[in-house]
Design a protein around this motif. Structure first.
Motif, PDB file in Angstrom:
ATOM      1  N   ASP A  42       0.923  -1.222  -0.048  1.00 27.57           N
ATOM      2  CA  ASP A  42       0.073   0.035   0.025  1.00 27.57           C
ATOM      3  C   ASP A  42       0.886   1.255   0.074  1.00 27.57           C
ATOM      4  OD1 ASP A  42      -2.113   1.629   0.079  1.00 27.57           O
ATOM      5  OD2 ASP A  42      -2.747   1.222   2.175  1.00 27.57           O
ATOM      6  N   ARG A 111      -5.401  -5.672   2.666  1.00 31.81           N
ATOM      7  CA  ARG A 111      -6.519  -5.175   2.572  1.00 31.81           C
ATOM      8  C   ARG A 111      -6.952  -5.024   0.990  1.00 31.81           C
ATOM      9  NH1 ARG A 111      -7.207  -2.237   7.772  1.00 31.81           N
ATOM     10  NH2 ARG A 111      -7.707  -4.075   9.228  1.00 31.81           N
ATOM     11  N   THR A 112      -8.155  -5.012   0.385  1.00 31.52           N
ATOM     12  CA  THR A 112      -8.385  -4.403  -0.754  1.00 31.52           C
ATOM     13  C   THR A 112      -8.667  -3.025  -0.892  1.00 31.52           C
ATOM     14  OG1 THR A 112      -9.394  -6.551  -1.370  1.00 31.52           O
ATOM     15  CG2 THR A 112      -9.913  -4.824  -2.721  1.00 31.52           C
ATOM     16  N   LYS A 113      -7.801  -2.400  -1.555  1.00 29.92           N
ATOM     17  CA  LYS A 113      -7.716  -0.907  -1.574  1.00 29.92           C
ATOM     18  C   LYS A 113      -7.707  -0.525  -3.227  1.00 29.92           C
ATOM     19  CE  LYS A 113      -5.815   0.830   2.808  1.00 29.92           C
ATOM     20  NZ  LYS A 113      -4.923   1.620   3.415  1.00 29.92           N
ATOM     21  N   GLU A 114      -8.457   0.413  -3.733  1.00 26.38           N
ATOM     22  CA  GLU A 114      -8.235   0.796  -5.289  1.00 26.38           C
ATOM     23  C   GLU A 114      -8.459  -0.521  -5.989  1.00 26.38           C
ATOM     24  OE1 GLU A 114      -4.671   2.863  -5.468  1.00 26.38           O
ATOM     25  OE2 GLU A 114      -5.397   4.160  -4.132  1.00 26.38           O
TER      26      GLU A 114
END
Length: 125
Positions: A42, A111-114
């Motif tokens: 990230d 974690r899922t981001k974008e």
């Protein structure tokens, strides 16, 4: 009925995508490719190395440099996966970084981001 089918397809496609990303990350670890692993970082993450204080909120580039340095300095040759699971939108990967010695325990939280899984925590002990 069509809406339900579409929702189910989207849901299962997103699970398959997360699983594929997790597999790609594990493959990067198995090949001891720190640069490839850092592609999953990230923008800001936490990282912990053995016998050092945890570094909170380190930038992606600095964390990538630190991880590559750790891999090089400790002659990391591969990775043995011991656990991979997902709970509540968070993926966990755990295993052992291998070298000529005893190796190091590794745990990663993503974690899922974008729209894609991104590493938010790396702990090596």
């Amino acid at each position: 009925m069509k809406k339900l089918l579409i929702i189910m397809i989207v849901f299962f496609a997103s699970i398959a995508t997360k699983a594929q990303e997790g597999s790609n990350l594990v493959n990067a670890l198995k090949s001891a490719n720190a640069e490839e692993v850092s592609n999953y970082f990230d923008k800001i993450l936490d990282i912990k190395f053995p016998d050092k204080e945890e570094i909170k909120s380190i930038g992606k580039n600095q964390a990538g440099i630190a991880l590559k340095s750790f891999f090089d300095n400790n002659n990391i040759k591969g990775f043995e996966l011991s656990s991979q699971r997902e709970m509540g939108g968070t993926m966990y990967i755990a295993g052992k970084l291998t070298n000529a010695g005893e190796g190091y325990k590794l745990s990663i939280m993503m974690r899922t981001k974008e729209g894609k899984p991104q590493i938010i925590t790396v702990r090596i002990s």
